[in-house]
Enzyme design. Structure first.
Site, PDB file in Angstrom:
ATOM      1  N   ASP A  71     -17.411   6.829  -2.703  1.00 33.98           N
ATOM      2  CA  ASP A  71     -16.027   6.966  -1.970  1.00 33.98           C
ATOM      3  C   ASP A  71     -16.006   8.323  -1.284  1.00 33.98           C
ATOM      4  O   ASP A  71     -16.590   9.320  -1.845  1.00 33.98           O
ATOM      5  CB  ASP A  71     -14.983   6.374  -2.966  1.00 33.98           C
ATOM      6  CG  ASP A  71     -13.600   6.341  -2.132  1.00 33.98           C
ATOM      7  OD1 ASP A  71     -13.636   6.091  -0.572  1.00 33.98           O
ATOM      8  OD2 ASP A  71     -12.588   5.968  -2.556  1.00 33.98           O
ATOM      9  N   CYS A  91     -16.667   1.615  -0.219  1.00 33.87           N
ATOM     10  CA  CYS A  91     -15.504   0.677   0.203  1.00 33.87           C
ATOM     11  C   CYS A  91     -14.969   1.020   1.629  1.00 33.87           C
ATOM     12  O   CYS A  91     -14.350   0.051   2.122  1.00 33.87           O
ATOM     13  CB  CYS A  91     -14.371   0.922  -0.775  1.00 33.87           C
ATOM     14  SG  CYS A  91     -13.711   2.682  -0.576  1.00 33.87           S
ATOM     15  N   ARG A 113     -13.893  -8.799   1.282  1.00 33.14           N
ATOM     16  CA  ARG A 113     -12.433  -8.542   1.160  1.00 33.14           C
ATOM     17  C   ARG A 113     -11.857  -9.600   1.660  1.00 33.14           C
ATOM     18  O   ARG A 113     -10.767 -10.236   0.886  1.00 33.14           O
ATOM     19  CB  ARG A 113     -11.944  -7.387   2.034  1.00 33.14           C
ATOM     20  CG  ARG A 113     -12.488  -5.896   1.758  1.00 33.14           C
ATOM     21  CD  ARG A 113     -12.057  -5.505   0.202  1.00 33.14           C
ATOM     22  NE  ARG A 113     -10.536  -5.403   0.251  1.00 33.14           N
ATOM     23  CZ  ARG A 113      -9.789  -4.398   0.504  1.00 33.14           C
ATOM     24  NH1 ARG A 113     -10.499  -3.320   0.891  1.00 33.14           N
ATOM     25  NH2 ARG A 113      -8.508  -4.475   0.484  1.00 33.14           N
ATOM     26  N   HIS A 150      -7.070   0.347  -6.796  1.00 32.09           N
ATOM     27  CA  HIS A 150      -7.494  -0.303  -5.507  1.00 32.09           C
ATOM     28  C   HIS A 150      -8.098  -1.514  -5.881  1.00 32.09           C
ATOM     29  O   HIS A 150      -9.180  -2.026  -5.873  1.00 32.09           O
ATOM     30  CB  HIS A 150      -8.095   0.395  -4.435  1.00 32.09           C
ATOM     31  CG  HIS A 150      -8.305  -0.190  -3.311  1.00 32.09           C
ATOM     32  ND1 HIS A 150      -7.527  -1.168  -2.854  1.00 32.09           N
ATOM     33  CD2 HIS A 150      -8.948   0.198  -2.247  1.00 32.09           C
ATOM     34  CE1 HIS A 150      -7.974  -1.489  -1.522  1.00 32.09           C
ATOM     35  NE2 HIS A 150      -8.663  -0.715  -1.033  1.00 32.09           N
ATOM     36  N   GLN A 187     -10.068  -4.281  -3.783  1.00 32.65           N
ATOM     37  CA  GLN A 187     -11.253  -3.571  -3.216  1.00 32.65           C
ATOM     38  C   GLN A 187     -12.275  -4.001  -4.458  1.00 32.65           C
ATOM     39  O   GLN A 187     -13.459  -4.403  -4.198  1.00 32.65           O
ATOM     40  CB  GLN A 187     -11.360  -1.961  -2.991  1.00 32.65           C
ATOM     41  CG  GLN A 187     -12.423  -1.373  -2.675  1.00 32.65           C
ATOM     42  CD  GLN A 187     -12.767  -1.826  -1.420  1.00 32.65           C
ATOM     43  OE1 GLN A 187     -12.125  -1.695  -0.334  1.00 32.65           O
ATOM     44  NE2 GLN A 187     -14.061  -2.250  -1.090  1.00 32.65           N
ATOM     45  N   ARG A 220       0.845  -1.303   0.035  1.00 31.94           N
ATOM     46  CA  ARG A 220       0.210   0.078   0.181  1.00 31.94           C
ATOM     47  C   ARG A 220       0.823   1.222   0.060  1.00 31.94           C
ATOM     48  O   ARG A 220       1.476   1.428   0.973  1.00 31.94           O
ATOM     49  CB  ARG A 220      -0.919  -0.082   1.232  1.00 31.94           C
ATOM     50  CG  ARG A 220      -1.903   1.313   1.466  1.00 31.94           C
ATOM     51  CD  ARG A 220      -2.801   1.147   2.410  1.00 31.94           C
ATOM     52  NE  ARG A 220      -3.787   0.609   1.767  1.00 31.94           N
ATOM     53  CZ  ARG A 220      -5.189   0.717   2.240  1.00 31.94           C
ATOM     54  NH1 ARG A 220      -5.377   1.398   3.250  1.00 31.94           N
ATOM     55  NH2 ARG A 220      -6.221   0.013   1.706  1.00 31.94           N
TER      56      ARG A 220
HETATM   57  N1  NVA Z   1      -9.891   6.759  -2.115  1.00 36.94           N
HETATM   58  C1  NVA Z   1      -9.698   6.339  -0.769  1.00 36.94           C
HETATM   59  C2  NVA Z   1      -9.965   4.751  -0.507  1.00 36.94           C
HETATM   60  C3  NVA Z   1      -9.654   4.110   0.777  1.00 36.94           C
HETATM   61  C4  NVA Z   1      -9.771   2.708   1.131  1.00 36.94           C
HETATM   62  C5  NVA Z   1      -8.399   6.643  -0.488  1.00 36.94           C
HETATM   63  O1  NVA Z   1      -7.356   6.336  -1.388  1.00 36.94           O
HETATM   64  O2  NVA Z   1      -8.131   7.347   0.564  1.00 36.94           O
HETATM   65  N1   CP Z   2     -11.542  -0.090   1.955  1.00 37.02           N
HETATM   66  C1   CP Z   2      -9.982  -0.144   2.350  1.00 37.02           C
HETATM   67  O1   CP Z   2      -9.396  -0.317   1.780  1.00 37.02           O
HETATM   68  O2   CP Z   2     -10.249   0.293   3.836  1.00 37.02           O
HETATM   69  P1   CP Z   2      -8.858   0.186   4.706  1.00 37.02           P
HETATM   70  O3   CP Z   2      -8.162   1.542   4.324  1.00 37.02           O
HETATM   71  O4   CP Z   2      -9.263   0.388   5.989  1.00 37.02           O
HETATM   72  O5   CP Z   2      -7.959  -0.550   4.389  1.00 37.02           O
END
Ligand code: NVA
Ligand code: CP
Length: 307
Positions: free
Chosen positions: A222, A262, A290, A130, A133, A103
């Protein structure tokens, strides 16, 4: 040869369908209390630059349930924080572990790690994509709606990493995707155009949430401010004001529409409490899936190829 999941386009339509079917079988087995220890003795590394609840916990539990183990590596506590190269990090980790979920901010860093790793590398979220997801979300859609063919899926909000993965999913699977994003916050042109070419006329983009959700079977949203964008929060709040998923908007969709997010959500911003906690919401089923999707993914990418 090792396989990576950096974007959904790394998998063919047939591979995605097989992965979804495998996840459904693993979920049924899990529900009936059957264990499946196909990754005994294997270790997954989780190299994370950003916070996480769902992704971290679901990958960790998925590995434990498959008999394997995990190593959580906050990148700030590795030598990456003192300028060790991604190349050397990938080569060294490949000598210890069997797979790496990453990540990070820049998608280019994920690509660099994957190109030097001798083990499967999985995108656990970058600024661009992602994929885990959205593959899990498609599992949820399949469970709730059956066949994906000709389903109307709407995306309302930011043209962000999750939106990009939905765009890529539409390039591989036969649903209709209609996105509504505020001007200036659309998906990246290159990603959208590439997917539109593959999906022919199944991906549409507008600035109108009502148009996007009209007759929709599925509505997705989102957060308006993703991780790493906190300095833009005030201007984003203003730009996205008319893009909230609320009762008024979901009335324009089919009466049995499902609403997806998500998570984490900012209740009262991109989604109202009423919708989030209402009968159309499937957000917690999404979160659960997930785990099931990623168990199928790990079993495939890290498991014994001869099995
Ligand atoms: N678009 C959001 C998704 C979090 C799971 C982010 O990148 O913060
Ligand atoms: N949806 C998702 O990826 O959540 P987290 O940021 O908590 O991993």
């Amino acid at each position: 040869m090792k396989r990576d999941l950096l974007t959904i386009l790394d998998f063919s339509s047939e591979e995605i369908k097989a992965l979804l079917n495998r996840a459904i079988i693993l979920k049924e087995q899990w529900r009936s209390g059957e264990s499946q220890l196909s990754l005994a003795g294997k270790t997954l590394g989780l190299l994370f630059d950003k916070p996480s609840t769902r992704t971290r916990v679901s990958f960790e539990v998925a590995m434990y349930q498959l008999g394997g183990q995990v190593l959580f590596l906050s990148s700030s506590e590795t030598q990456l924080s003192r300028d060790e190269s991604l190349q050397d990090t990938a080569r060294v980790l490949s000598r210890y572990i069997d797979g790496l979920a990453v990540r990070t901010y820049h998608d280019a860093n994920l690509q660099e790690l994957a190109s030097h790793a001798e083990i499967p590398v999985i995108n656990a979220l970058t600024d661009l994509y992602h994929p885990c997801q959205v593959l899990s979300d498609i599992l949820t859609v399949k469970e709730k709606k059956g066949d994906l063919d000709s389903l109307q899926v709407a995306w309302v909000g930011d043209g962000n990493n999750v939106a990009h993965s939905w765009v890529n999913a539409a390039a591989r699977l036969p649903f209709q995707l209609s996105l509504a994003c505020p001007p200036g916050y659309e998906p990246e042109t290159e990603i959208l155009q590439k997917a539109q070419k593959l999906a022919e006329d199944r991906i549409r983009l507008s600035h109108d949430p009502v148009e996007a959700v009209r007759d929709a079977d599925v509505i997705n949203t989102d957060v308006w401010t993703s991780m790493g964008q906190d300095r833009e929060r005030q201007e984003r709040l203003a730009a996205f004001r008319d893009y909230q998923i609320n009762e008024t908007l979901i009335r324009k969709a089919k009466s049995d529409v499902i609403v997806m997010h998500c998570l984490p959500a900012h209740r009262g911003e991109e989604i109202s409490d009423e919708v989030m906690d209402g009968p159309h919401s499937v957000v917690y089923d999404q979160a659960e899936n997930r785990l099931h999707l990623q168990r199928a993914l790990l079993d495939w990418l890290l498991g014994d190829p001869a099995r």
